[in-house]
Design an enzyme around this catalytic site. Structure first.
Site, short mmCIF file in Angstrom:
data_model
loop_
_atom_site.label_atom_id
_atom_site.label_comp_id
_atom_site.label_asym_id
_atom_site.label_seq_id
_atom_site.Cartn_x
_atom_site.Cartn_y
_atom_site.Cartn_z
N ASP A 137 9.26 2.81 1.41
CA ASP A 137 8.07 3.51 1.90
C ASP A 137 8.01 3.29 3.42
OD1 ASP A 137 5.52 4.16 2.81
OD2 ASP A 137 4.50 3.40 1.03
N LYS A 168 2.87 10.35 8.35
CA LYS A 168 2.16 9.87 9.54
C LYS A 168 2.74 10.44 10.83
CE LYS A 168 -0.08 5.68 7.75
NZ LYS A 168 -1.47 6.12 7.92
N PHE A 224 0.86 -1.19 0.00
CA PHE A 224 0.00 0.00 0.00
C PHE A 224 0.89 1.23 0.00
CE2 PHE A 224 -2.49 3.43 1.79
CZ PHE A 224 -3.70 3.30 1.15
#
Length: 403
Positions: free
Chosen positions: A225, A254, A140
């Site tokens: 990532d 995040k 993702f």
């Protein structure tokens, strides 16, 4: 809607585009790892805003930085620079492999920048066909059309064809598949050190070494990532530091802002300098308000006692979960690193992770899923042990109801 009227959950269905299905309660305030809804019901927060609220809710470090900067300067636009963005860039560069930083507002934007840079690098090579991106099944990387195409979960991309071309997905942790796929036309390999949304699945160390070796052999860039694994989540500042592999490009978001939206792409001079003025940009990237908060949050997390505390909490969670699983044998394993934890359902309970999360909500615990078969915890990195105990007791009550 009159601003003086009390909103309720039905208003969501009336007013919001239906791409989310939130819980039936509305949360109104939080402090640390506890949060309250409109009816003053208390919840323990093991979700952390999906690994975002790294210091919990309203932590003084983030709050003071926000209030101080709010009195000075909020936004400029990228025709000008500012002090907080330069200070944050210096911090990130001093504590990672990188030489340069690009700032944006989210993890998807950070990955978009990384993938665009990889394509630019390929276009400047001697090979006119060097544009293929290798990604992995169940990965993702965001919700933009480019990043959702790079992600290896067709359920998120199938309705938006035609998708950007030149992206290939191969099995995660499969050394032979990686060796076969990465070739002279590969411009980039993008990988999560731990697949978060895909089920909290750590990459094998040898697998990452093979990716590094193959990229070096064909002149492809290796992108990590670290949107979910970065800024202390795994007990290291970044998860690559737990491995013997250093990427060429790293994306982070995040936890970086502790709840304030910010993302960044980090890379070396060798690759950063292949972007030119005007090649890429974003209105809010490097916003002084976001960068001031991120500066404070990053500095606080990047302390030995905070990072070691993440590992202590990991061990405590795993021990307590194992004890609960003795009583209610619902999970076949607990995986992940630091405070990115996945509780994997036994085969007879497959597909019911969301039901458990909903029952936990009824008991006053916020948790997440990572696919249909994994309950995921991504709490504050400084969650008090008393709150871990309280949350796990509520989790135990939910499992009792589930079983």
């Amino acid at each position: 809607m009159n601003a003086n009227l009390k909103v309720n959950r039905e208003n969501f269905n009336e007013l919001i585009v239906p791409v989310y299905a939130p819980a039936e309660f509305i949360l109104t305030r939080g402090e640390g790892s506890r949060i309250w809804d409109q009816n003053e019901k208390e919840y323990i927060d093991f979700a952390g805003g999906i690994a975002v609220n790294a210091l919990g809710h309203c932590h003084p470090v983030a709050l003071n930085a926000l209030m101080e900067q709010a009195k000075k300067l909020w936004h400029l636009g990228n025709g000008y620079t500012n002090e907080p963005v330069l200070a944050l860039a210096e911090q990130l560069i001093n504590h990672t492999f990188a030489d340069k930083a690009f700032f944006c507002s989210s993890g998807a934007e950070a990955n978009e920048a990384a993938l665009k840079l990889a394509r630019k690098i390929g276009s400047l090579s001697d090979n006119p066909n060097k544009n293929e991106i290798i990604s992995f099944e169940s990965s993702f990387h965001g919700r933009t059309l480019f990043t959702v195409s790079a992600g290896g979960q067709p359920k998120y991309s199938k309705d938006f064809a035609p998708l950007p071309a030149g992206i290939r997905h191969i099995p995660f942790n499969d050394l032979e598949a990686a060796k076969a796929a990465i070739n002279a036309n590969t411009c980039a390999v993008i990988v999560e050190p731990i697949q978060g949304e895909g089920g909290v699945i750590p990459a094998d160390p040898e697998f990452l070494k093979v990716l590094r070796q193959c990229c070096d052999e064909v002149g492809a860039v290796l992108i990590f990532d670290e949107v979910q694994t970065g800024v202390g989540r795994t007990g290291a500042l970044y998860a690559y530091m737990n491995t013997d592999v250093t990427p060429d490009i790293l994306t982070t978001a995040k936890a970086l802002g502790g709840g304030y939206p910010i993302g960044a792409m980090l890379t070396t001079n060798r690759y950063a300098n292949q972007f030119s003025v005007g090649d890429h940009g974003t209105t809010y990237g490097g916003n002084p308000l976001a960068c001031a908060v991120a500066n404070a949050v990053f500095s606080f997390i990047n302390q030995p006692e905070v990072l070691s505390g993440v590992e202590e909490r990991h061990q405590y969670f795993v021990q307590r979960l194992a004890e609960i699983n003795q009583k209610y044998p619902i999970f076949k394993e607990f995986r992940g690193e630091g405070l990115l934890l996945g509780c994997v359902l036994k085969d007879e309970f497959k597909g019911q992770a969301k039901k458990i999360v909903n029952l936990a909500g009824d008991e006053g615990l916020l948790a997440l899923v990572a696919g249909a078969d994994v309950v995921r915890f991504t709490p504050s990195l400084v969650i008090p042990f008393a709150d871990i105990d309280a949350g796990l007791l509520r989790f135990e009550h939910a499992l009792a109801k589930f079983q």
